[in-house]
Scaffold this motif. Structure first.
Motif, PDB file in Angstrom:
ATOM      1  N   GLY A  15       0.716  -1.490   0.066  1.00 20.02           N
ATOM      2  CA  GLY A  15       0.317  -0.044  -0.321  1.00 20.02           C
ATOM      3  C   GLY A  15       0.996   1.086  -0.031  1.00 20.02           C
ATOM      4  N   ASP A  16       2.106   1.323   0.535  1.00 19.03           N
ATOM      5  CA  ASP A  16       2.785   2.581   0.883  1.00 19.03           C
ATOM      6  C   ASP A  16       3.545   2.170  -0.134  1.00 19.03           C
ATOM      7  N   VAL A  17       4.325   1.469  -0.728  1.00 21.46           N
ATOM      8  CA  VAL A  17       4.673   1.424  -2.606  1.00 21.46           C
ATOM      9  C   VAL A  17       3.985   2.040  -3.014  1.00 21.46           C
ATOM     10  N   VAL A  18       2.448   1.317  -3.246  1.00 28.13           N
ATOM     11  CA  VAL A  18       2.409   2.190  -4.565  1.00 28.13           C
ATOM     12  C   VAL A  18       1.346   3.292  -4.088  1.00 28.13           C
ATOM     13  N   GLN A  19       1.555   4.262  -3.119  1.00 25.95           N
ATOM     14  CA  GLN A  19       1.068   5.737  -2.865  1.00 25.95           C
ATOM     15  C   GLN A  19       1.732   6.083  -3.296  1.00 25.95           C
ATOM     16  N   ALA A  20       3.101   5.504  -3.243  1.00 21.79           N
ATOM     17  CA  ALA A  20       4.243   6.694  -3.058  1.00 21.79           C
ATOM     18  C   ALA A  20       5.010   6.384  -4.924  1.00 21.79           C
ATOM     19  N   THR A  21       4.270   5.583  -5.548  1.00 22.68           N
ATOM     20  CA  THR A  21       4.934   5.399  -6.522  1.00 22.68           C
ATOM     21  C   THR A  21       4.718   6.617  -8.028  1.00 22.68           C
ATOM     22  N   PRO A  22       2.966   6.659  -7.505  1.00 29.24           N
ATOM     23  CA  PRO A  22       2.851   8.228  -8.356  1.00 29.24           C
ATOM     24  C   PRO A  22       4.000   9.360  -8.086  1.00 29.24           C
ATOM     25  N   GLY A  23       3.478   9.646  -7.488  1.00 30.96           N
ATOM     26  CA  GLY A  23       5.091  11.033  -6.662  1.00 30.96           C
ATOM     27  C   GLY A  23       6.254  10.431  -7.133  1.00 30.96           C
ATOM     28  N   ILE A  24       6.827   9.413  -6.863  1.00 27.84           N
ATOM     29  CA  ILE A  24       8.587   9.412  -7.384  1.00 27.84           C
ATOM     30  C   ILE A  24       8.422   9.147  -8.409  1.00 27.84           C
ATOM     31  N   VAL A  25       7.649   8.805  -9.640  1.00 25.74           N
ATOM     32  CA  VAL A  25       7.677   8.305 -11.217  1.00 25.74           C
ATOM     33  C   VAL A  25       7.682  10.189 -11.102  1.00 25.74           C
ATOM     34  N   ARG A  26       6.685  10.625 -11.066  1.00 19.89           N
ATOM     35  CA  ARG A  26       6.373  12.088 -11.449  1.00 19.89           C
ATOM     36  C   ARG A  26       7.546  13.022 -10.791  1.00 19.89           C
ATOM     37  N   GLY A  27       8.203  13.015  -9.540  1.00 18.99           N
ATOM     38  CA  GLY A  27       9.640  13.314  -9.519  1.00 18.99           C
ATOM     39  C   GLY A  27      10.739  13.109 -10.876  1.00 18.99           C
ATOM     40  N   ALA A  28      10.868  11.203 -10.898  1.00 20.13           N
ATOM     41  CA  ALA A  28      12.263  11.295 -11.991  1.00 20.13           C
ATOM     42  C   ALA A  28      11.722  12.339 -13.681  1.00 20.13           C
ATOM     43  N   ARG A  29      10.256  12.309 -13.892  1.00 21.25           N
ATOM     44  CA  ARG A  29       9.432  12.597 -15.178  1.00 21.25           C
ATOM     45  C   ARG A  29      10.571  14.326 -15.185  1.00 21.25           C
ATOM     46  N   ASP A  30      10.152  15.057 -14.057  1.00 21.51           N
ATOM     47  CA  ASP A  30      10.394  16.861 -14.204  1.00 21.51           C
ATOM     48  C   ASP A  30      11.566  16.685 -13.847  1.00 21.51           C
ATOM     49  N   LEU A  31      12.972  15.698 -13.272  1.00 23.90           N
ATOM     50  CA  LEU A  31      14.167  15.892 -13.288  1.00 23.90           C
ATOM     51  C   LEU A  31      14.537  15.311 -14.537  1.00 23.90           C
ATOM     52  N   TRP A  32      13.612  14.314 -15.330  1.00 26.54           N
ATOM     53  CA  TRP A  32      14.825  13.855 -16.628  1.00 26.54           C
ATOM     54  C   TRP A  32      14.347  15.260 -17.604  1.00 26.54           C
ATOM     55  N   SER A  33      12.534  16.250 -17.873  1.00 26.44           N
ATOM     56  CA  SER A  33      12.627  16.466 -18.836  1.00 26.44           C
ATOM     57  C   SER A  33      13.515  18.460 -17.885  1.00 26.44           C
ATOM     58  N   ARG A  34      13.604  18.564 -17.279  1.00 27.24           N
ATOM     59  CA  ARG A  34      14.167  20.012 -16.391  1.00 27.24           C
ATOM     60  C   ARG A  34      16.236  19.700 -17.680  1.00 27.24           C
ATOM     61  N   THR A  35      16.161  18.409 -16.821  1.00 27.49           N
ATOM     62  CA  THR A  35      17.740  17.935 -17.481  1.00 27.49           C
ATOM     63  C   THR A  35      17.491  18.308 -19.770  1.00 27.49           C
ATOM     64  N   ARG A  36      16.764  17.845 -19.706  1.00 28.57           N
ATOM     65  CA  ARG A  36      17.099  17.271 -21.762  1.00 28.57           C
ATOM     66  C   ARG A  36      16.606  18.703 -21.869  1.00 28.57           C
ATOM     67  N   ARG A  37      16.304  19.303 -21.206  1.00 27.32           N
ATOM     68  CA  ARG A  37      15.370  21.440 -21.781  1.00 27.32           C
ATOM     69  C   ARG A  37      16.945  21.652 -20.920  1.00 27.32           C
ATOM     70  N   ALA A  38      17.559  22.047 -20.052  1.00 29.25           N
ATOM     71  CA  ALA A  38      18.945  22.464 -20.174  1.00 29.25           C
ATOM     72  C   ALA A  38      19.437  22.271 -20.608  1.00 29.25           C
ATOM     73  N   LYS A  39      19.611  20.829 -20.794  1.00 28.98           N
ATOM     74  CA  LYS A  39      21.007  20.887 -21.630  1.00 28.98           C
ATOM     75  C   LYS A  39      20.736  21.005 -23.464  1.00 28.98           C
ATOM     76  N   SER A  40      19.490  20.810 -23.784  1.00 32.03           N
ATOM     77  CA  SER A  40      19.398  21.380 -25.352  1.00 32.03           C
ATOM     78  C   SER A  40      19.585  23.196 -25.471  1.00 32.03           C
ATOM     79  N   GLU A  41      19.663  23.724 -24.062  1.00 31.74           N
ATOM     80  CA  GLU A  41      20.105  25.409 -23.593  1.00 31.74           C
ATOM     81  C   GLU A  41      21.146  25.673 -23.776  1.00 31.74           C
ATOM     82  N   ALA A  42      21.917  24.941 -23.392  1.00 28.67           N
ATOM     83  CA  ALA A  42      23.300  24.839 -22.729  1.00 28.67           C
ATOM     84  C   ALA A  42      23.762  24.392 -24.078  1.00 28.67           C
ATOM     85  N   GLU A  43      23.524  23.706 -25.046  1.00 29.41           N
ATOM     86  CA  GLU A  43      24.000  22.915 -26.352  1.00 29.41           C
ATOM     87  C   GLU A  43      23.371  24.415 -27.477  1.00 29.41           C
ATOM     88  N   THR A  44      22.693  25.261 -27.256  1.00 24.85           N
ATOM     89  CA  THR A  44      22.435  26.186 -27.603  1.00 24.85           C
ATOM     90  C   THR A  44      23.415  27.904 -28.101  1.00 24.85           C
TER      91      THR A  44
END
Length: 117
Positions: A15-44
């Motif tokens: 129950g705890d694992v399932v309850q925490a999973t969406p927040g962890i996945v959301r955080g990982a996706r946000d981190l990944w998108s910001r990292t990709r965006r920052a990398k493309s900005e740095a390349e420009t």
């Protein structure tokens, strides 16, 4: 061996694992998108000469990177806590299995002693 894994899986607070999973996945996706965006900005901006006004942008970017690093460390901390819970559950299962094995050995010895009488 399959039965011990089934028992170990029952000990995990799913129950705890399932309850925490969406927040962890959301955080990982946000981190990944910001990292990709920052990398493309740095390349420009690669190879560009800094103007005096760019120092403020660099300071803001450093603050943003520090915030992302903090979020990444929180995510890693959450994953580490879940890993610790899993390890504790498996350790408890290992101890129970040893106790069960000792009981089975004593039971088999007792039955063998009764049968040989």
């Amino acid at each position: 061996m399959g039965l011990s894994w089934m028992s170990a899986l029952k000990l995990i607070p799913w129950g705890d694992v399932v309850q925490a999973t969406p927040g962890i996945v959301r955080g990982a996706r946000d981190l990944w998108s910001r990292t990709r965006r920052a990398k493309s900005e740095a390349e420009t901006h690669e190879g560009a000469v800094l103007a005096p006004g760019d120092m403020a942008q660099l300071a803001a970017r450093i603050e943003q990177l520090e915030a992302e690093q903090l979020e990444a460390s929180k995510l890693i901390n959450t994953l580490a806590e879940q890993n610790a819970q899993l390890v504790a559950a498996l350790d408890a299962q290992r101890r129970r299995m040893r106790l069960l094995m000792a009981f089975c050995v004593l039971l088999a010895a007792g039955l063998a002693a009764l049968w040989l009488r």
